[in-house]
Design an enzyme around this catalytic site. Structure first.
Site, PDB file in Angstrom:
ATOM      1  N   GLY A  62      52.424  34.384  28.804  1.00  0.00           N
ATOM      2  CA  GLY A  62      51.654  35.587  28.481  1.00  0.00           C
ATOM      3  C   GLY A  62      51.286  35.573  27.018  1.00  0.00           C
ATOM      4  O   GLY A  62      51.894  34.854  26.223  1.00  0.00           O
ATOM      5  N   CYS A  89      57.087  29.440  29.017  1.00  0.00           N
ATOM      6  CA  CYS A  89      56.529  29.906  27.749  1.00  0.00           C
ATOM      7  C   CYS A  89      57.027  31.327  27.420  1.00  0.00           C
ATOM      8  O   CYS A  89      58.211  31.497  27.139  1.00  0.00           O
ATOM      9  CB  CYS A  89      54.999  29.798  27.800  1.00  0.00           C
ATOM     10  SG  CYS A  89      54.244  29.908  26.186  1.00  0.00           S
ATOM     11  N   TYR A  90      56.177  32.345  27.502  1.00  0.00           N
ATOM     12  CA  TYR A  90      56.632  33.710  27.214  1.00  0.00           C
ATOM     13  C   TYR A  90      57.829  34.058  28.105  1.00  0.00           C
ATOM     14  O   TYR A  90      58.781  34.722  27.672  1.00  0.00           O
ATOM     15  CB  TYR A  90      55.488  34.700  27.474  1.00  0.00           C
ATOM     16  CG  TYR A  90      55.856  36.145  27.209  1.00  0.00           C
ATOM     17  CD1 TYR A  90      55.785  36.675  25.932  1.00  0.00           C
ATOM     18  CD2 TYR A  90      56.287  36.980  28.256  1.00  0.00           C
ATOM     19  CE1 TYR A  90      56.127  38.000  25.678  1.00  0.00           C
ATOM     20  CE2 TYR A  90      56.632  38.298  28.016  1.00  0.00           C
ATOM     21  CZ  TYR A  90      56.547  38.810  26.729  1.00  0.00           C
ATOM     22  OH  TYR A  90      56.893  40.112  26.482  1.00  0.00           O
ATOM     23  N   HIS A 176      53.679  24.205  29.601  1.00  0.00           N
ATOM     24  CA  HIS A 176      53.108  24.714  30.869  1.00  0.00           C
ATOM     25  C   HIS A 176      53.106  23.618  31.947  1.00  0.00           C
ATOM     26  O   HIS A 176      52.195  22.781  31.956  1.00  0.00           O
ATOM     27  CB  HIS A 176      51.688  25.230  30.626  1.00  0.00           C
ATOM     28  CG  HIS A 176      51.670  26.514  29.871  1.00  0.00           C
ATOM     29  ND1 HIS A 176      51.744  27.743  30.481  1.00  0.00           N
ATOM     30  CD2 HIS A 176      51.643  26.759  28.543  1.00  0.00           C
ATOM     31  CE1 HIS A 176      51.744  28.689  29.568  1.00  0.00           C
ATOM     32  NE2 HIS A 176      51.686  28.126  28.379  1.00  0.00           N
ATOM     33  N   GLU A 178      52.333  23.890  34.966  1.00  0.00           N
ATOM     34  CA  GLU A 178      51.270  24.127  35.950  1.00  0.00           C
ATOM     35  C   GLU A 178      49.932  23.518  35.544  1.00  0.00           C
ATOM     36  O   GLU A 178      49.007  23.423  36.354  1.00  0.00           O
ATOM     37  CB  GLU A 178      51.103  25.641  36.193  1.00  0.00           C
ATOM     38  CG  GLU A 178      50.508  26.444  35.036  1.00  0.00           C
ATOM     39  CD  GLU A 178      51.520  26.855  33.963  1.00  0.00           C
ATOM     40  OE1 GLU A 178      52.588  26.223  33.887  1.00  0.00           O
ATOM     41  OE2 GLU A 178      51.229  27.776  33.187  1.00  0.00           O
ATOM     42  N   SER A 230      29.046  38.859  57.512  1.00  0.00           N
ATOM     43  CA  SER A 230      27.858  38.504  56.720  1.00  0.00           C
ATOM     44  C   SER A 230      27.410  37.086  57.024  1.00  0.00           C
ATOM     45  O   SER A 230      26.305  36.697  56.683  1.00  0.00           O
ATOM     46  CB  SER A 230      28.182  38.626  55.236  1.00  0.00           C
ATOM     47  OG  SER A 230      29.043  37.569  54.848  1.00  0.00           O
ATOM     48  N   GLY A 231      28.307  36.303  57.659  1.00  0.00           N
ATOM     49  CA  GLY A 231      27.983  34.896  57.888  1.00  0.00           C
ATOM     50  C   GLY A 231      28.509  34.030  56.751  1.00  0.00           C
ATOM     51  O   GLY A 231      28.460  32.819  56.804  1.00  0.00           O
ATOM     52  N   GLY A 232      29.025  34.655  55.685  1.00  0.00           N
ATOM     53  CA  GLY A 232      29.644  33.920  54.594  1.00  0.00           C
ATOM     54  C   GLY A 232      31.042  33.470  55.006  1.00  0.00           C
ATOM     55  O   GLY A 232      31.544  33.860  56.068  1.00  0.00           O
ATOM     56  N   VAL A 233      31.671  32.645  54.152  1.00  0.00           N
ATOM     57  CA  VAL A 233      32.952  32.038  54.514  1.00  0.00           C
ATOM     58  C   VAL A 233      34.039  33.087  54.801  1.00  0.00           C
ATOM     59  O   VAL A 233      34.698  33.050  55.849  1.00  0.00           O
ATOM     60  CB  VAL A 233      33.455  31.119  53.375  1.00  0.00           C
ATOM     61  CG1 VAL A 233      34.800  30.510  53.710  1.00  0.00           C
ATOM     62  CG2 VAL A 233      32.445  30.029  53.103  1.00  0.00           C
ATOM     63  N   ASP A 234      34.193  34.051  53.898  1.00  0.00           N
ATOM     64  CA  ASP A 234      35.341  34.958  53.995  1.00  0.00           C
ATOM     65  C   ASP A 234      35.274  35.858  55.235  1.00  0.00           C
ATOM     66  O   ASP A 234      36.248  35.960  55.991  1.00  0.00           O
ATOM     67  CB  ASP A 234      35.459  35.816  52.728  1.00  0.00           C
ATOM     68  CG  ASP A 234      35.411  34.965  51.472  1.00  0.00           C
ATOM     69  OD1 ASP A 234      35.674  33.765  51.592  1.00  0.00           O
ATOM     70  OD2 ASP A 234      35.093  35.495  50.403  1.00  0.00           O
ATOM     71  N   SER A 235      34.135  36.519  55.433  1.00  0.00           N
ATOM     72  CA  SER A 235      34.069  37.415  56.591  1.00  0.00           C
ATOM     73  C   SER A 235      34.093  36.618  57.897  1.00  0.00           C
ATOM     74  O   SER A 235      34.621  37.075  58.913  1.00  0.00           O
ATOM     75  CB  SER A 235      32.856  38.341  56.522  1.00  0.00           C
ATOM     76  OG  SER A 235      31.654  37.623  56.665  1.00  0.00           O
ATOM     77  N   LYS A 376      40.311  30.768  47.795  1.00  0.00           N
ATOM     78  CA  LYS A 376      39.100  30.369  48.531  1.00  0.00           C
ATOM     79  C   LYS A 376      39.267  29.046  49.296  1.00  0.00           C
ATOM     80  O   LYS A 376      38.899  28.944  50.465  1.00  0.00           O
ATOM     81  CB  LYS A 376      37.938  30.244  47.551  1.00  0.00           C
ATOM     82  CG  LYS A 376      36.598  30.051  48.197  1.00  0.00           C
ATOM     83  CD  LYS A 376      35.954  31.375  48.417  1.00  0.00           C
ATOM     84  CE  LYS A 376      34.553  31.273  48.954  1.00  0.00           C
ATOM     85  NZ  LYS A 376      33.989  32.622  49.141  1.00  0.00           N
TER      86      LYS A 376
END
Ligand code: XMP
Length: 520
Positions: A62, A89-90, A176, A178, A230-235, A376
């Site tokens: 942080g 770290c923090y 770090h 990660e 909507s036809g998008g990936v998520d929905s 995603k």
């Protein structure tokens, strides 16, 4: 995993969020070990942690300094639960301060690559070479370790670059792990998650699907759920997942607002209605939208009108279904995290979606958000597992207001039709040239100006279009794609030869920032 939370994963790691820019990366790296993890605010109390599920805690980095007024802290009892804790770290500095050590403000910041020398290879550094490159980004460092702690590693600038209390299973790293620049960061995190926390690592997209289906069944009971597809990936992924759980009690509504890409409505119908046999209502509301947008040129006004009209149409259709109790949305994990304050503000308030914000309240609905703990690319992997075609999963993002923010000036059906054809030729060419998947987003923009041209022996005075293609990781920043000149030439030829009403094509070479991806 917290008491009372209904997620079904059997084991998890908690990441306490002290505001580091790398927090989502820590989560990604833990999940790469097939262990579910969750980012939670520092206000979390030790009592709320379900010890049968939480296998370990990571205190994140942080920007604050531990002695600074108002610096974030956490419940000190988190360090005495008997489960392993790793401070990064923090997080390491806070652990030191909390347990009676001291932290000092270093005269010079250590930023960038630093060689770490491991002094003790037990547990955290198993299999990690004595000297290796790590990524540092800190001003403060631990000066004196708390009682019972052993030094594990040092760097040129930092004498105590890592420490541990083996008995209490408390570990700290100043660097770090990660970040990709830390050469053996993956091994160090794996040693913590698998070796020290003893997580089995059985979290996979398959297990996620199985658990989520059970959870949706439990939540929805015999009630009906409505989802705006909507036809998008998520929905799309959310729809197929919920359909698997409750079948026809899920009703999807696809609103054709007249601002969609060529064949979009047809493709959605074919995939979801015919192939997946989802209960889908396709509503052609294009006239209603275009009427509401008539004469509007101001971009934000366009967005507001589209949002309002969407809610009106969706609400009307949902009422026809009757007796709906839940609204499903394809909210993702980054939305959920970003809607929390890093310094322990009130827990998760859900960010409202561009198009359906306001709907749950208006319709008195409870929310189902089956993807709200996924990133995603994990959603794409779930989609693949559910046999959703690549055509849907690999599709470039498309803004909620659709072509309205790509038609500068007045929006009419004719102008939408022209842009649809132009966009289609551009996208087709990118597919043909194997460039589509290398580009984050590509589209065309219809400009509110005309230019002079010559076709055959005739003078023309027609529309100008811009084409835009960008590379990006998350859409927050973007660079214009270096599409080869000969491909740009093919795109331009096809557009001008095949689309009536266009006689000039320009390529947008602006990056974001200072430009944005969309033109409006
Ligand atoms: P900008 O234009 O802000 O876009 O650089 C970043 C990403 O967000 C998408 N975008 C939107 N999506 N409603 C949406 O659902 C909107 O109003 C909207 N505006 C931009 C854009 O397509 C890009 O992927």
């Amino acid at each position: 995993m917290l008491h009372g939370d209904k997620k079904m994963s059997k084991e998890s790691i908690l990441i306490i969020d002290f505001g580091s820019q790398y927090n989502q990366l820590i989560a990604r790296k833990v999940r790469e070990e097939n262990v579910f993890c969750e980012i939670v605010p520092p206000t979390i109390s030790a009592d709320s942690i379900d010890l049968s599920e939480v296998k370990g805690i990571i205190l994140s980095g942080g920007p604050a300094s531990v002695y600074q007024k108002g610096a974030p802290t956490c419940d000190p009892r988190l360090l005495s639960l008997g489960i392993p804790v790793l401070g990064i770290c923090y997080g390491m500095q806070l652990m030191a301060k909390t347990l009676g050590g001291t932290v000092e403000h270093a005269p010079s910041r250590e930023y960038g690559r630093a060689t770490l020398t491991v002094l003790n290879h037990d547990m955290l550094y198993k299999g990690v070479p004595k000297d290796s490159v790590t990524w540092m980004s800190h001003g403060d460092k631990v000066k004196k370790m708390p009682k019972g702690f052993t030094r594990l590693a040092m760097s040129h600038n930092t004498a105590i670059a890592s420490f541990a209390n083996f008995e209490r299973k408390l570990f700290g790293v100043q660097f770090h792990p990660e970040v990709a620049h830390t050469r053996h960061g993956k091994a160090i995190l794996k040693n913590f998650v698998k070796g020290i926390c003893r997580a089995r690592g059985d979290w996979s997209m398959k297990s996620f699907i199985k658990d989520t289906i059970n959870e949706i069944r439990m939540t929805a009971g015999r009630d009906k759920v409505v989802l705006g597809l909507s036809g998008g990936v998520d929905s799309s992924v959310a729809a197929v997942l919920i359909h698997k759980a409750i079948g026809h009690r899920l009703a999807c509504i696809f609103v054709d607002n007249g601002l969609l890409r060529k064949n979009e409505a047809k493709v959605v119908r074919e995939i979801f209605q015919k192939h997946f046999k989802i209960n889908l209502r396709c509503i052609d509301a294009s006239e209603e939208f275009l009427k509401a947008l008539k004469g509007v040129t101001e971009p934000e006004k366009k967005r507001k009108i589209i949002g309002r009209t969407f809610i009106k149409v969706f609400d009307r259709e949902a009422k026809k279904i009757g007796n709906v109790k839940f609204l499903a949305q394809g909210t993702l994990y980054p939305d959920l995290i970003e809607s929390r304050s890093a310094f322990g503000g009130p827990s998760a308030t859900i960010k409202t979606h561009h198009n359906v914000g306001g709907l749950p309240k208006k319709m008195n609905l409870k929310l189902i958000e089956p993807l709200k703990y996924l990133f995603k690319d994990e959603v794409r992997r779930v989609g693949k597992e559910l046999d959703i075609p690549q055509e849907v999963l690999g599709r470039h993002p498309f803004p909620g207001p659709g072509l309205a923010v790509r038609i500068l000036g007045d929006i009419t059906k004719d102008r939408c039709d022209i842009l649809r054809e132009v966009d289609d030729r551009f996208i087709q060419t990118l597919h043909k040239e194997n460039l589509y998947d290398k580009i984050w987003q590509a589209f065309a923009v219809l400009l509110p100006i005309k230019s002079v041209g010559v076709m055959g022996d005739e003078r023309t005075y027609e529309n100008v279009v811009a084409i835009r293609a960008v590379t990006s990781v998350d859409g927050m920043t973007a660079d214009w794609a270096r599409i080869p000149y000969d491909v740009l030439g093919k795109v331009s030829n096809r557009i001008i030869n095949e689309v009536k009403g266009v006689n000039r094509v320009a390529y947008d070479i602006s990056s974001k920032p200072p430009s944005t991806i969309e033109w409006e």
